[in-house]
Design an enzyme around this catalytic site. Structure first.
Site, PDB file in Angstrom:
ATOM      1  CG  ASP A 170      -2.184   0.890   0.921  1.00  0.00           C
ATOM      2  OD1 ASP A 170      -2.095   1.742   0.007  1.00  0.00           O
ATOM      3  OD2 ASP A 170      -3.213   0.756   1.605  1.00  0.00           O
TER       4      ASP A 170
HETATM    5  C1  BGC Z   1      -5.036   3.356  -0.096  1.00  0.00           C
HETATM    6  C2  BGC Z   1      -5.117   2.385  -1.248  1.00  0.00           C
HETATM    7  C3  BGC Z   1      -5.007   3.150  -2.538  1.00  0.00           C
HETATM    8  C4  BGC Z   1      -3.680   3.881  -2.549  1.00  0.00           C
HETATM    9  C5  BGC Z   1      -3.426   4.676  -3.810  1.00  0.00           C
HETATM   10  C6  BGC Z   1      -3.826   4.269  -0.182  1.00  0.00           C
HETATM   11  O1  BGC Z   1      -3.962   5.330   0.716  1.00  0.00           O
HETATM   12  O2  BGC Z   1      -5.024   2.655   1.120  1.00  0.00           O
HETATM   13  O3  BGC Z   1      -6.312   1.673  -1.192  1.00  0.00           O
HETATM   14  O4  BGC Z   1      -5.132   2.290  -3.623  1.00  0.00           O
HETATM   15  O5  BGC Z   1      -3.667   4.804  -1.464  1.00  0.00           O
HETATM   16  O6  BGC Z   1      -4.229   5.784  -3.893  1.00  0.00           O
END
Ligand code: BGC
Length: 631
Positions: A214
């Site tokens: 993530d």
């Molecule tokens: C989130 C993800 C997301 C990623 C990219 C993170 O803060 O937890 O689910 O895909 O950001 O935006």
């Protein structure tokens, strides 16, 4: 990649920027990642979010219990990706809704692992069927947003396997191109550094794609790289410095991670040649609308709905009728369409007397009260904005704002037919006002087309069929997971498997609305249960009768469990069209592999043994048919 230096190999382990991979000497295809999962949040060349179709939230999609619609949702999204040059969509999210307060629940499917896994499976299958890669997230135990970067989910092995890993196990059967590891820790270990969780994913769930961290989840990059984090996202200078200077990076892990990133880039490059968008924008919007029509849940109805008198005065009150309500964070889509307000939608569907009767600035609640005295019904639109339900935080209460509750109480005193329409992504505590109102419609976060679908339900052009996929408790304090020990570092999953209905139905504890609940304008009865055993499965066959004057759709659910402990679990479901005054035979097939529990001592799944009951019903607390089997 030929002749890559060690530095290049390390570099390849991290993205080029926020949304793509690094390509040494431009030799490797550069793929584009984009959020997901409920509409495309693509960043254009100047970094701004490009407008896109806003689809109903994952919660609304799950309320349809219709895997055909799940697939059409993903196909429409795939076409959006194709139009915007996106290779991999960052979704679906199948984390379990352990707490009704979790800020991202609207992005997740359910409190039930089977349903979450099956929806995830079909979403991935359809998206990738159109040559757009999926990213199954957030693996795993990312069930709250509070302290999400560090919090440790302290969870026992049986619960981990049966509740929190199960949706990933099921969804992995669709062979997602990527899996996103979550921010949090599990039993003290950061997920992206956790070799065991990576091994389970690879060896037990058969995941053969690329593991992506993530965003900014990696704190100790060499440990993450060694554990099997194939691609660290996004590019970040400090993390890269740490990586470059690390002395403990395992060569074989580096090779393996590079192999996974290269394979993904090559897969995307090939997929690009096969992509062709098939649905027009209008067709995609129609899909969004159809899903919303099927996802709306009618929670209460004193008989005022469907509203028959199209020409009579129908005052509408509340900000949510006028503004686009959605959840906030990385899944927040910038809708393409100007928002169609509820009175406009109602008027387009023929309700000429529908009008927005309240204006915040001129404070005309008094006028509304006057209108409410004489109107046949009043619509009050309430809900949660993207500030209330959002990434990085959890809600503190399930209640609406004091003002909203005040409008409801005030208008309900004047008119017994207050129709409350709720625009939100997770349970609302309605206990202080539900008895005063005539009807409640759960519109959810319905995307661009939300009000068209709400209008059709109000006017009876669509017969509601959606059913809840999470428990609505009477109060937050009733939820065991909410009451377990929490510190700044850890949250203890000491309620074990008693998540959602697995607690409320087992303990026969009253709820506002149970898992699986939803009303229709039709009336259904179940009869004639038979269970036929096949080699690998059981066929559960029964009849659904529609005794009403309306054609309708009914979602029937199968729960299996032990009558001694009263612990029952969803094992299958079906959605059946039943024309008025007729019967339809329904069949739910349960694979025997689902009839197992995880035995911690033996570290293996063990088939059921002993007396079990098959229960078929309208929701987990409204069971019509039962039959026992001994295993
Ligand atoms: C989130 C993800 C997301 C990623 C990219 C993170 O803060 O937890 O689910 O895909 O950001 O935006």
């Amino acid at each position: 990649m030929k002749n890559c230096t060690r530095q290049e190999k390390i570099r390849l382990n991290m993205g080029k920027d926020g949304w793509s991979n690094y390509s040494p000497n431009g030799e490797l295809y550069t793929f584009q990642l984009s959020d997901g999962p409920i509409g495309l949040r693509h960043h254009g060349e100047n970094g701004d979010t490009e407008p896109s179709i806003a689809y109903p939230s994952m919660q609304m999609l799950s309320h349809t219990w219709d895997m055909g619609l799940v697939e059409r949702y993903a196909e429409a999204l795939a076409d959006d990706c194709i139009d915007h040059g996106v290779d991999i969509l960052l979704g679906p999210g199948v984390s379990i809704k352990r707490l009704p307060t979790c800020g991202r629940n609207f992005e997740y499917v359910s409190e039930d692992p089977l349903l979450a896994g099956v929806v995830g499976y079909h979403y991935i299958h359809a998206l990738q069927g159109r040559h757009i890669g999926a990213c199954l997230k957030h693996y795993c135990c990312n069930n709250q947003e509070t302290e999400r970067y560090w919090i440790s989910a302290e969870v026992d092995e049986q619960t981990l396997r049966e509740i929190y890993l199960k949706p990933f196990e099921i969804a992995c059967k669709a062979e997602p191109w990527t899996v996103m590891s979550s921010y949090n820790r599990v039993n003290g270990v950061q997920v992206n550094e956790d070799e065991r969780l990576h091994r389970i994913l690879r060896e037990e769930f058969g995941f053969d794609g690329t593991v992506i961290s993530d965003w900014w989840a990696v704190h100790r990059p060499s440990k993450a790289v060694n554990a099997g984090t194939n691609l660290i996202m996004p590019y970040d200078e400090k993390t890269m410095e740490k990586l470059m200077s690390a002395e403990d990076i395992d060569d074989s892990a580096l090779e393996e991670n590079n192999r996974r990133v290269i394979a993904l880039a090559e897969k995307c490059e090939h997929a690009k040649t096969l992509r062709q968008s098939k649905l027009t924008i209008l067709e995609r919007r129609q899909i969004a609308q159809e899903i919303e029509e099927n996802g709306i849940v009618l929670l209460k109805n004193n008989g005022i709905l469907p509203f028959k008198d199209k020409e009579t005065v129908l005052p509408i009150i509340g900000n949510a009728a006028e503004q686009y309500y959605r959840g906030g964070g990385s899944s927040e889509v910038k809708p393409e369409l100007p928002y169609e307000k509820l009175h406009e939608s109602l008027q387009k569907c023929g309700a000429t007397g529908a009008h927005f009767a309240w204006n915040d600035e001129t404070g005309t609640l008094q006028n509304c009260v006057k209108e409410a005295k004489t109107a046949q019904a009043v619509i009050v639109a309430v809900g949660n904005s993207h500030i209330v339900e959002a990434e990085e935080k959890d809600r503190e209460t399930l209640r609406l704002t004091k003002e909203e509750e005040f409008y409801i109480h005030t208008l309900a005193k004047e008119n017994k037919n207050v129709i409350v329409v709720v625009y939100a992504g997770a349970p609302i505590d309605m206990s202080t006002w539900i008895d005063e109102v005539g009807a409640v419609i759960w519109a959810g976060y319905g995307g661009d087309m939300v009000n068209r679908a709400v209008a059709e339900i109000i006017l009876g052009e669509v017969n509601p069929s959606g059913k809840l996929t999470e428990t609505f408790p009477l109060a937050l304090e009733d939820v065991p997971a909410y009451c377990t020990e929490r510190t700044a570092e850890s949250v203890y999953y000491s309620e074990k498997r008693a998540v959602g209905y697995r607690y409320f139905a087992t303990e026969k504890k009253a709820v506002l609305f149970p898992f699986g609940y939803g009303l229709s304008y039709s009336e259904f009865f179940y009869k004639d249960l038979q269970i036929e055993e096949q080699e690998d499965c059981f066929d559960v066959i029964f009849t659904i009768e529609n005794t009403s004057d309306r054609d309708g759709k009914e979602i029937a659910q199968l729960y299996i469990g032990s009558p001694e402990t009263n612990y029952f679990e969803l094992k299958g479901f079906t959605k059946v069209n039943v024309p008025m005054h007729s019967n339809r035979q329904a069949k739910i097939t349960v694979d025997k592999s689902l009839l197992q529990n995880f035995d911690v001592e033996e570290n293996a799944w063990k088939p059921y043994e002993g007396r079990y009951e098959f229960r078929v019903g309208k929701n987990c607390m409204d069971i019509s048919l039962r039959k026992e089997r001994v295993f």
